[in-house]
Design a protein around this motif. Structure first.
Motif, mmCIF file in Angstrom:
data_model
loop_
_atom_site.group_PDB
_atom_site.id
_atom_site.type_symbol
_atom_site.label_atom_id
_atom_site.label_comp_id
_atom_site.label_asym_id
_atom_site.label_seq_id
_atom_site.Cartn_x
_atom_site.Cartn_y
_atom_site.Cartn_z
ATOM 1 N N ARG A 81 6.890 54.500 4.510
ATOM 2 C CA ARG A 81 7.978 53.550 4.275
ATOM 3 C C ARG A 81 8.084 52.605 5.453
ATOM 4 N N ALA A 82 7.894 51.335 5.219
ATOM 5 C CA ALA A 82 7.955 50.351 6.300
ATOM 6 C C ALA A 82 8.161 48.965 5.703
ATOM 7 N N ASP A 83 8.615 48.072 6.570
ATOM 8 C CA ASP A 83 8.835 46.676 6.195
ATOM 9 C C ASP A 83 7.660 45.854 6.720
ATOM 10 N N ILE A 84 7.084 45.087 5.844
ATOM 11 C CA ILE A 84 5.908 44.286 6.189
ATOM 12 C C ILE A 84 6.158 43.367 7.410
ATOM 13 N N VAL A 85 7.406 42.933 7.572
ATOM 14 C CA VAL A 85 7.710 41.977 8.655
ATOM 15 C C VAL A 85 7.674 42.649 10.031
ATOM 16 N N THR A 86 8.036 43.927 10.059
ATOM 17 C CA THR A 86 8.172 44.587 11.363
ATOM 18 C C THR A 86 7.139 45.706 11.573
ATOM 19 N N HIS A 87 6.381 46.033 10.541
ATOM 20 C CA HIS A 87 5.438 47.165 10.615
ATOM 21 C C HIS A 87 4.248 46.805 11.498
ATOM 22 N N ARG A 88 4.017 47.600 12.539
ATOM 23 C CA ARG A 88 2.882 47.327 13.427
ATOM 24 C C ARG A 88 2.134 48.623 13.692
ATOM 25 N N PRO A 89 1.394 49.132 12.706
ATOM 26 C CA PRO A 89 0.680 50.398 12.934
ATOM 27 C C PRO A 89 -0.455 50.191 13.943
ATOM 28 N N ALA A 90 -0.852 51.278 14.586
ATOM 29 C CA ALA A 90 -1.939 51.190 15.567
ATOM 30 C C ALA A 90 -3.285 51.051 14.850
ATOM 31 N N GLU A 91 -3.380 51.578 13.618
ATOM 32 C CA GLU A 91 -4.687 51.587 12.941
ATOM 33 C C GLU A 91 -5.048 50.199 12.402
ATOM 34 N N ARG A 92 -6.322 50.017 12.166
ATOM 35 C CA ARG A 92 -6.825 48.801 11.523
ATOM 36 C C ARG A 92 -7.576 49.216 10.251
ATOM 37 N N PHE A 93 -7.632 48.294 9.299
ATOM 38 C CA PHE A 93 -8.144 48.619 7.962
ATOM 39 C C PHE A 93 -9.267 47.657 7.591
ATOM 40 N N ASP A 94 -10.233 48.147 6.827
ATOM 41 C CA ASP A 94 -11.289 47.202 6.426
ATOM 42 C C ASP A 94 -11.014 46.580 5.052
ATOM 43 N N LEU A 95 -9.910 46.983 4.418
ATOM 44 C CA LEU A 95 -9.481 46.300 3.202
ATOM 45 C C LEU A 95 -7.947 46.337 3.152
ATOM 46 N N VAL A 96 -7.345 45.157 3.058
ATOM 47 C CA VAL A 96 -5.878 45.037 3.055
ATOM 48 C C VAL A 96 -5.472 44.305 1.775
ATOM 49 N N PHE A 97 -4.538 44.881 1.015
ATOM 50 C CA PHE A 97 -4.026 44.224 -0.198
ATOM 51 C C PHE A 97 -2.556 43.881 -0.023
ATOM 52 N N CYS A 98 -2.192 42.724 -0.537
ATOM 53 C CA CYS A 98 -0.772 42.402 -0.654
ATOM 54 C C CYS A 98 -0.593 41.598 -1.942
ATOM 55 N N SER A 99 0.031 42.224 -2.907
ATOM 56 C CA SER A 99 0.124 41.625 -4.234
ATOM 57 C C SER A 99 1.576 41.605 -4.707
ATOM 58 N N GLU A 100 2.017 40.469 -5.210
ATOM 59 C CA GLU A 100 3.354 40.344 -5.823
ATOM 60 C C GLU A 100 4.456 40.816 -4.867
ATOM 61 N N THR A 101 4.353 40.465 -3.624
ATOM 62 C CA THR A 101 5.329 40.928 -2.627
ATOM 63 C C THR A 101 5.825 39.796 -1.728
ATOM 64 N N LEU A 102 4.974 38.820 -1.422
ATOM 65 C CA LEU A 102 5.347 37.820 -0.402
ATOM 66 C C LEU A 102 6.530 36.954 -0.835
ATOM 67 N N TYR A 103 6.806 36.845 -2.136
ATOM 68 C CA TYR A 103 7.937 35.991 -2.549
ATOM 69 C C TYR A 103 9.291 36.616 -2.235
ATOM 70 N N TYR A 104 9.282 37.876 -1.755
ATOM 71 C CA TYR A 104 10.553 38.485 -1.336
ATOM 72 C C TYR A 104 10.885 38.196 0.122
ATOM 73 N N LEU A 105 9.967 37.538 0.823
ATOM 74 C CA LEU A 105 10.160 37.342 2.261
ATOM 75 C C LEU A 105 11.127 36.216 2.587
ATOM 76 N N GLY A 106 11.289 35.280 1.651
ATOM 77 C CA GLY A 106 12.270 34.219 1.867
ATOM 78 C C GLY A 106 11.711 33.037 2.625
ATOM 79 N N ARG A 107 12.430 32.620 3.661
ATOM 80 C CA ARG A 107 12.106 31.342 4.303
ATOM 81 C C ARG A 107 10.755 31.402 5.029
ATOM 82 N N ALA A 108 10.259 30.192 5.354
ATOM 83 C CA ALA A 108 8.896 30.045 5.858
ATOM 84 C C ALA A 108 8.635 30.884 7.106
ATOM 85 N N GLU A 109 9.622 30.987 7.966
ATOM 86 C CA GLU A 109 9.406 31.726 9.222
ATOM 87 C C GLU A 109 9.083 33.193 8.941
ATOM 88 N N ARG A 110 9.761 33.802 7.941
ATOM 89 C CA ARG A 110 9.509 35.215 7.602
ATOM 90 C C ARG A 110 8.148 35.371 6.914
#
Ligand SMILES: C[S@@+](CC[C@H](N)C(=O)[O-])C[C@H]1O[C@@H](n2cnc3c(N)ncnc32)[C@H](O)[C@@H]1O
Length: 213
Positions: A119-148
């Protein structure tokens, strides 16, 4: 031109994004826990449109031996489950702001030790691990204004290992705005726009350079 419900949707999430990232995260968590008060509120597991989108997304992936995969905004883990089947050797992480959604996601993949949910928020989540495949689908429109949106896009980019691939999938033409900061910060490998559907969508695929040998 956006419809009236779309304008209301944008206004609501834009208003939340006027708060600090921490306060926005708390409200998003409450909102999406409420939204998930009954199972699969978007019918992700049964709607043929969603299934078509998942299939198209997987079909456009550059063929690589992906070992570490993350899905941000995984909801109840429908696509995460499909990823586990498509990549039987990969370790898969699903991230979502709603604990209620994640409880169902964990149920969906019960017994599969390769899949975990955080459970984490995309805006503040900073895991130590790195991934070779990252998906983000149907989620960015919840972030609001351009800065977020910019912050969230930066966090998504930070998740990538050298040589990693990031895939963003959102409704078209809004995806042009939602993927803007990814377009500006990462090399784009491909962009596919599906318009022969009641709800057009775009799949944008980005790649980071391989590490120096
Ligand atoms: C429409 S669902 C997308 C599900 C999945 N990506 C798919 O396409 O099948 C959006 C999900 O994003 C999550 N979400 C919204 N804002 C978020 C944020 N700031 N950080 C993490 N997850 C978020 C919501 O809780 C919700 O489960």
């Amino acid at each position: 031109m956006p419809s009236f419900p779309e304008i209301m949707h944008r206004t609501f999430f834009r208003t939340l994004s006027l708060l600090s990232p921490a306060a926005q995260g708390v409200l998003l968590r409450r909102y999406f826990d409420w939204w998930h008060r009954s199972p699969d509120p978007w019918k992700l597991a049964t709607d043929s449109y969603e299934q078509q989108k998942y299939l198209a997304t997987l079909q456009h992936l550059p063929p690589r031996p992906y070992r570490r995969i993350i899905e941000v905004g995984c909801a109840e883990g429908v696509f995460t489950h499909a990823l586990a089947a498509a990549f039987p050797d990969a370790e898969i992480t699903g991230v979502d702001v709603s604990e209620r959604a994640l409880a169902r996601a964990r149920e969906r993949v019960r017994g599969n030790a390769r899949v975990r949910f955080v459970r984490a928020d995309i805006v503040t989540h900073r895991p130590a691990e790195r991934f070779d495949l990252v998906f983000c689908s149907e989620t960015l429109y919840y972030l609001g204004r351009a800065e977020r949106l910019r912050r969230a896009s930066a966090r998504l980019g930070d998740l990538l290992a050298p040589g990693g691939v990031l895939v963003a999938v959102h409704p078209w033409p809004e995806a042009a705005r939602l993927h803007h900061y990814l377009d500006a910060s990462l090399p784009r490998l491909a962009k596919e726009v599906y318009t022969a559907t009641y709800r057009p969508f775009a799949i944008s695929i980005y790649g980071t350079p391989q590490a120096e040998a």
